[in-house]
Design an enzyme around this catalytic site. Structure first.
Site, PDB file in Angstrom:
ATOM      1  N   GLN A 105       0.846  -1.205   0.000  1.00 46.69           N
ATOM      2  CA  GLN A 105       0.000   0.000   0.000  1.00 46.69           C
ATOM      3  C   GLN A 105       0.877   1.248   0.000  1.00 46.69           C
ATOM      4  OE1 GLN A 105      -3.549  -0.574   2.888  1.00 46.69           O
ATOM      5  NE2 GLN A 105      -1.971  -1.951   3.643  1.00 46.69           N
ATOM      6  N   ASP A 108       6.381   4.666  -1.312  1.00 44.42           N
ATOM      7  CA  ASP A 108       7.770   5.138  -1.190  1.00 44.42           C
ATOM      8  C   ASP A 108       8.768   4.371  -2.061  1.00 44.42           C
ATOM      9  OD1 ASP A 108       7.726   3.638   2.138  1.00 44.42           O
ATOM     10  OD2 ASP A 108       8.185   2.680   0.217  1.00 44.42           O
ATOM     11  N   HIS A 123      -1.154   1.544  -4.450  1.00 43.58           N
ATOM     12  CA  HIS A 123      -1.500   2.968  -4.288  1.00 43.58           C
ATOM     13  C   HIS A 123      -0.582   3.908  -5.057  1.00 43.58           C
ATOM     14  CE1 HIS A 123      -3.697   1.904  -0.285  1.00 43.58           C
ATOM     15  NE2 HIS A 123      -4.407   1.607  -1.353  1.00 43.58           N
ATOM     16  N   ASN A 217       3.023  -6.722  13.516  1.00 46.77           N
ATOM     17  CA  ASN A 217       2.574  -5.348  13.787  1.00 46.77           C
ATOM     18  C   ASN A 217       2.932  -5.025  15.233  1.00 46.77           C
ATOM     19  OD1 ASN A 217       0.978  -2.933  14.149  1.00 46.77           O
ATOM     20  ND2 ASN A 217      -0.221  -3.572  12.365  1.00 46.77           N
TER      21      ASN A 217
END
Ligand code: OAD
Length: 246
Positions: A105, A108, A123, A217
């Site tokens: 997503q 960069d 994205h 995470n």
């Protein structure tokens, strides 16, 4: 052996045996590179703005210079930082296993600069520029910098080549990501809150296909409840340990 080590071993054994792995990454994989995530509070002069407003066609039309400046600020952060151990661990993963697809997503391009080859960018890319009116990708020498934002030769403003809220994702990329998710043995989900669709559907397609789901995470996410293994911690610390066990 503490609980995390047991979970790392369980996850590594599943990855070792996997024929097809899909990795879904979010902003958390670049957090240790110094790239602010979306759910981190905005800092400095951007503190008073909501990213969802800035990252939208309406936001851009309402205040093109503000939105352009926000992206220039974020581009500068990307230019001044670099991939972190989490990205390099995923390069190792791709080398060690028969088939690894990175579905990201992030805009960069750090997975590419770290060395991963098989990447689906849902994205777009923050460094790219497109004509706001025609959507066409523009080369640097096609930008007229006499205004901020620059203008395309058609007279329309230039916009960053990222997907904004309310916009469709690149359809081929998305359907390819879903196809891989439906056919994988393991889906590794790293550093995403799992709240933005359609990207957050990738692990659900994997789950429907009886894949083994692993999440990395530092906090529980909206996806943690469907995971087979939840490895809580920073991606830059957990992933190298995980990949070293394969
Ligand atoms: P978020 O900022 O929503 O979530 C980042 C996730 O990473 C959270 O779950 C954090 O707990 C976790 N995290 C933060 N630091 C971490 C670390 N060091 N290691 C591991 N996890 C960490 O970012 P995304 O979920 O990627 O869309 O956001 C998805 C999309 O929402 C973005 O692509 C963007 C945004 O609107 C578009 O630009 C279209």
């Amino acid at each position: 052996m503490d609980n995390l080590e047991k979970l790392l071993e369980k996850a590594a054994n599943k990855l070792k045996a996997a024929k097809r792995v899909v990795v879904l990454t979010g902003a958390g994989v670049s957090a240790e590179s110094g790239i602010p995530t979306f759910r981190d509070a905005q800092v400095g002069l951007w503190e008073k703005y909501d990213p969802a407003e800035l990252a939208s066609p309406d936001g851009f039309q309402a205040n093109p210079k503000l939105v352009w400046d926000w992206y220039e600020y974020r581009r500068e952060i990307v230019r001044n930082n670099k991939p972190n151990p989490a990205h390099f661990a995923l390069v190792e993963l791709e080398k060690k296993l028969p088939s690894v697809v990175i579905v990201t997503q992030n805009v960069d391009e750090y997975h590419r600069s770290a060395g991963n080859k098989n990447i689906l960018e849902l994205h777009g890319r923050i460094m790219e520029n497109r004509c706001f009116k025609e959507g066409r990708l523009l080369k640097e020498n096609e930008l007229n910098h006499s205004s901020i934002p620059p203008r395309c030769h058609c007279g329309s403003y230039v916009r960053p080549g990222v997907v904004w809220f309310g916009e469709a994702l690149p359809s081929n990329t998305l359907s390819e990501a879903f196809t891989h998710a439906r056919n994988c043995d393991v889906c590794l989900v790293i550093g995403t809150a799992g709240v933005v669709q359609p990207a957050a559907s990738v692990p659900y397609y994997a789950q429907q296909s009886k894949a083994f789901l692993i999440e990395v995470n530092n906090l529980p996410s909206a996806l943690t409840s469907i995971m087979n293994v939840f490895l809580q911690g920073k991606a830059g610390e957990i992933l190298p340990k995980l990949i070293n066990l394969i």
